[in-house]
Design a protein around this motif. Structure first.
Motif, PDB file in Angstrom:
ATOM      1  N   PRO A   3       0.827  -1.207   0.000  1.00 55.17           N
ATOM      2  CA  PRO A   3       0.000   0.000   0.000  1.00 55.17           C
ATOM      3  C   PRO A   3       0.864   1.262   0.000  1.00 55.17           C
ATOM      4  O   PRO A   3       1.942   1.288   0.605  1.00 55.17           O
ATOM      5  CB  PRO A   3      -0.777  -0.117   1.316  1.00 55.17           C
ATOM      6  N   GLU A   4       0.359   2.296  -0.658  1.00 47.12           N
ATOM      7  CA  GLU A   4       1.123   3.542  -0.810  1.00 47.12           C
ATOM      8  C   GLU A   4       1.525   4.139   0.532  1.00 47.12           C
ATOM      9  O   GLU A   4       2.628   4.655   0.699  1.00 47.12           O
ATOM     10  CB  GLU A   4       0.240   4.541  -1.580  1.00 47.12           C
ATOM     11  N   ILE A   5       0.637   4.006   1.516  1.00 43.53           N
ATOM     12  CA  ILE A   5       0.912   4.606   2.818  1.00 43.53           C
ATOM     13  C   ILE A   5       2.147   3.961   3.472  1.00 43.53           C
ATOM     14  O   ILE A   5       2.921   4.637   4.162  1.00 43.53           O
ATOM     15  CB  ILE A   5      -0.340   4.496   3.754  1.00 43.53           C
ATOM     16  N   LEU A   6       2.340   2.651   3.197  1.00 45.19           N
ATOM     17  CA  LEU A   6       3.519   1.983   3.776  1.00 45.19           C
ATOM     18  C   LEU A   6       4.804   2.388   3.044  1.00 45.19           C
ATOM     19  O   LEU A   6       5.876   2.430   3.651  1.00 45.19           O
ATOM     20  CB  LEU A   6       3.330   0.465   3.781  1.00 45.19           C
ATOM     21  N   GLU A   7       4.663   2.692   1.756  1.00 40.65           N
ATOM     22  CA  GLU A   7       5.822   3.224   1.015  1.00 40.65           C
ATOM     23  C   GLU A   7       6.224   4.571   1.619  1.00 40.65           C
ATOM     24  O   GLU A   7       7.405   4.879   1.778  1.00 40.65           O
ATOM     25  CB  GLU A   7       5.472   3.416  -0.483  1.00 40.65           C
ATOM     26  N   SER A   8       5.186   5.371   1.955  1.00 40.82           N
ATOM     27  CA  SER A   8       5.472   6.687   2.558  1.00 40.82           C
ATOM     28  C   SER A   8       6.112   6.514   3.925  1.00 40.82           C
ATOM     29  O   SER A   8       7.021   7.268   4.297  1.00 40.82           O
ATOM     30  CB  SER A   8       4.183   7.503   2.705  1.00 40.82           C
ATOM     31  N   LEU A   9       5.626   5.507   4.672  1.00 39.35           N
ATOM     32  CA  LEU A   9       6.191   5.248   6.001  1.00 39.35           C
ATOM     33  C   LEU A   9       7.665   4.834   5.877  1.00 39.35           C
ATOM     34  O   LEU A   9       8.530   5.328   6.608  1.00 39.35           O
ATOM     35  CB  LEU A   9       5.391   4.143   6.703  1.00 39.35           C
ATOM     36  N   LYS A  10       7.916   3.950   4.921  1.00 40.83           N
ATOM     37  CA  LYS A  10       9.293   3.511   4.682  1.00 40.83           C
ATOM     38  C   LYS A  10      10.188   4.726   4.389  1.00 40.83           C
ATOM     39  O   LYS A  10      11.270   4.884   4.956  1.00 40.83           O
ATOM     40  CB  LYS A  10       9.304   2.542   3.479  1.00 40.83           C
ATOM     41  N   ASP A  11       9.688   5.597   3.541  1.00 45.54           N
ATOM     42  CA  ASP A  11      10.439   6.787   3.156  1.00 45.54           C
ATOM     43  C   ASP A  11      10.698   7.713   4.364  1.00 45.54           C
ATOM     44  O   ASP A  11      11.787   8.274   4.504  1.00 45.54           O
ATOM     45  CB  ASP A  11       9.624   7.529   2.091  1.00 45.54           C
ATOM     46  N   ALA A  12       9.686   7.825   5.237  1.00 45.04           N
ATOM     47  CA  ALA A  12       9.837   8.669   6.432  1.00 45.04           C
ATOM     48  C   ALA A  12      10.917   8.112   7.352  1.00 45.04           C
ATOM     49  O   ALA A  12      11.692   8.867   7.947  1.00 45.04           O
ATOM     50  CB  ALA A  12       8.498   8.772   7.175  1.00 45.04           C
TER      51      ALA A  12
END
Lengths: 348, 216
Positions: free
Chosen positions: B3-12
């Motif tokens: 999910p996109e939100i987990l990609e964002s979390l990874k990036d954070a």
């Protein structure tokens, strides 16, 4: 040639009569095994060391006992420090726990006269004979270990750089006044210790090294040079990536060209030998701690071969003569420096 | 697909943005993503990338620490939620301490941070631990690996004594042993009978996983 002349000539990248030797420190246990009953000063004289560094944490910092059994003290900056097997303690709780603590923070006073009693005694005994070397622990080291603590300091470099600037300024002010006081008393050179790197490379990025570490170092070096003494920097670790920055501060010498971090004395001599006096490199890990005396002798010979030609080399251990060094190995190291280090060098 | 939100979390996590990591974690929970998936698909890939960048010399201690803090802030939200649902996620059990005479702990603490970030359940027995302290912990606990750290040359013999004591106590077959610290080398690790040597926190993660694979 006297010891002080040897050290100063080497620091100025010139050739003395023989490769000089001194240490940042020689542990009491090792000294006692080599010369039982001798004081530190007697040891320096009898073993023919060319100089001695008057280490600030031992000679001029104040401590207050907190827990005698656990060997915990509060250092002069307010940090709790615990002593293990070495002469220098390890901070376990920093002085500043939040930015608010900093508002009312009162730093120690470097102008208190008692701080320089030890230095005065060394100068009285050795002035003109052996190099008596003033010392400060670098701003990065004190601000990180004693004031903010490692983790908080590293995090603030990214999240709150203004805090780093504030604590660095407090320590820099202390160090500059301490340097001035020590050099006005007649110290022959200035040593600035504190690691900028670890075995795998710099502790912080070259960008952060340039932003947070180098400016304070440069000011301390500049003050030393302006008071007409040579200045050298000690940092363990692989400093390849920040070498040019260190050289750019104007230092005369660099210690210890850390062999345990893969630093190659010959390579550093080739690249920086015209601009820097190289110091150290005799491995105080395996070589001095458990290898044979013959292996020590070979390592000293190789180091002199790599860095001794043309002068500009002071043969020292790769950190200090710590309590784990075999006394006979240190004695063998000193003898080997004398045997192989006479100028003109003839090592074939 | 992640999910996109987990990609964002990874990036954070990679960028060490704590507030963003917390925000994305809360959003992921609101979207109904399970705690274990947030860890496996967001946090672990994030901290692994950080470890790789550290191993390659592109990240340094400050970047490593702020990324670790971001990951921990996210875990602080996820873990209580998982516990309340009876869920858990553990790769393996790791015991760690510095050897007798050595009171330096930053290296050990960084390794702990990276281990936790990679799903390990870590028990830290602290600094200046005598051989019998390690033996007691190994005897009483259920660990796959014991990590010991020595920052000083002078305390290296204590690592050898600890391994010897573990053997004498008949516990050597119960556990794999890893060793690290500034003066330690592969040669020294082999000489004293450790199973693995790690030169930094990232290598510790890779080698711990390798040892765990051997056990399992």
């Amino acid at each position: 040639m006297t010891g002080v002349e040897r050290i100063i000539k080497a620091l100025k990248r010139e050739e003395p009569d023989m490769v000089p030797h001194m240490e940042l420190g020689v542990d009491r246990k090792v000294r006692e095994a080599i010369l039982p009953g001798a004081s530190y000063k007697d040891f320096v004289e009898k073993m023919g060391l060319d100089g001695n560094v008057i280490f600030d944490k031992v000679a001029s910092w104040s401590y207050e006992t907190v827990d005698e059994t656990k060997r915990i003290v509060r250092d002069q900056w307010g940090a709790l420090t615990q002593f293990g097997s070495e002469t220098i303690g390890h901070p376990i709780e920093p002085a500043i726990k939040s930015e608010k603590d900093l508002d009312g923070y009162v730093p120690p006073d470097p102008d208190e006269e008692w701080r320089y009693e030890s230095l005065k005694k060394w100068i009285k005994r050795f002035k003109g004979d052996r190099a008596v070397i003033a010392h400060v622990t670098d701003v990065f080291d004190i601000a990180r270990e004693s004031l903010l603590g490692d983790v908080a300091y590293y995090e603030a470099m990214i999240e709150n750089p203004d805090l780093i600037d504030r604590v660095n300024k407090i320590v820099l002010d202390y160090n500059l006044r301490s340097i001035k006081n020590q050099l006005e008393l007649g110290a022959d050179a200035l040593a600035i210790t504190g690691d900028f790197a670890m075995t795998n490379g710099p502790l912080v990025s070259p960008k952060f090294t340039a932003r947070f570490l180098i400016p304070a170092l440069k000011e301390q070096v500049r003050l030393g040079l302006s008071l007409n003494v040579p200045v050298f920097k000690h940092t363990d670790g692989d400093i390849t990536k920040i070498m040019d920055m260190l050289v750019g501060t104007g230092i005369d010498g660099l210690h210890p060209i850390d062999p345990m971090a893969g630093m190659d004395l010959g390579e550093v001599k080739k690249q920086y030998g015209k601009r820097l006096c190289l110091m150290g490199n005799i491995n105080c890990g395996p070589t001095l701690s458990w290898k044979s005396e013959e292996e020590v002798r070979q390592e000293v010979k190789e180091a002199i071969e790599k860095a001794g030609y043309g002068g500009g080399y002071i043969c020292m251990s790769s950190n200090s003569i710590h309590s784990g060094v075999k006394p006979e190995n240190y004695a063998a190291m000193i003898k080997a420096i004398r045997d192989f280090g006479q100028y003109p060098l003839d090592l074939d | 697909m992640v999910p996109e939100i987990l990609e964002s979390l990874k990036d954070a996590v990679i960028k060490g943005k704590r507030d963003e990591a917390v925000g994305f974690t809360k959003e992921a929970i609101q979207e109904g993503i399970k705690g274990i998936d947030i860890i496996k698909e967001g946090l672990i890939p994030g901290i692994r990338t950080v470890g790789e960048l550290f191993g390659k010399g592109e990240y340094y201690l400050p970047e490593l620490l702020v990324s670790g803090k971001s990951m921990q802030s996210a875990l602080d939200i996820i873990e209580p939620m998982m516990t309340s649902k009876g869920e858990s996620f553990t790769v393996g059990n790791f015991l760690i301490g510095t050897v007798k005479g050595d009171i330096h702990d930053i290296g050990k603490n960084i390794v702990i941070m990276m281990l936790k970030g990679n799903g390990w359940n870590v028990t830290d027995i602290g600094v200046d631990i005598p051989p019998e302290g390690f033996c007691e912990a190994i005897h009483d606990g259920d660990y796959h690996i014991c990590g010991m750290s020595t920052l000083l040359t002078v305390t290296m013999p204590a690592a050898a004594e600890t391994i010897e004591a573990i053997k004498e106590a008949g516990l050597r077959d119960k556990i794999k042993i890893m060793i690290g610290g500034a003066p330690v080398t592969q040669e020294f690790a082999e000489k004293i009978g450790a199973d693995e040597y790690a030169k930094d926190a990232w290598e510790a993660i890779i080698k711990a996983q390798r040892l765990l694979d051997e056990i399992k």
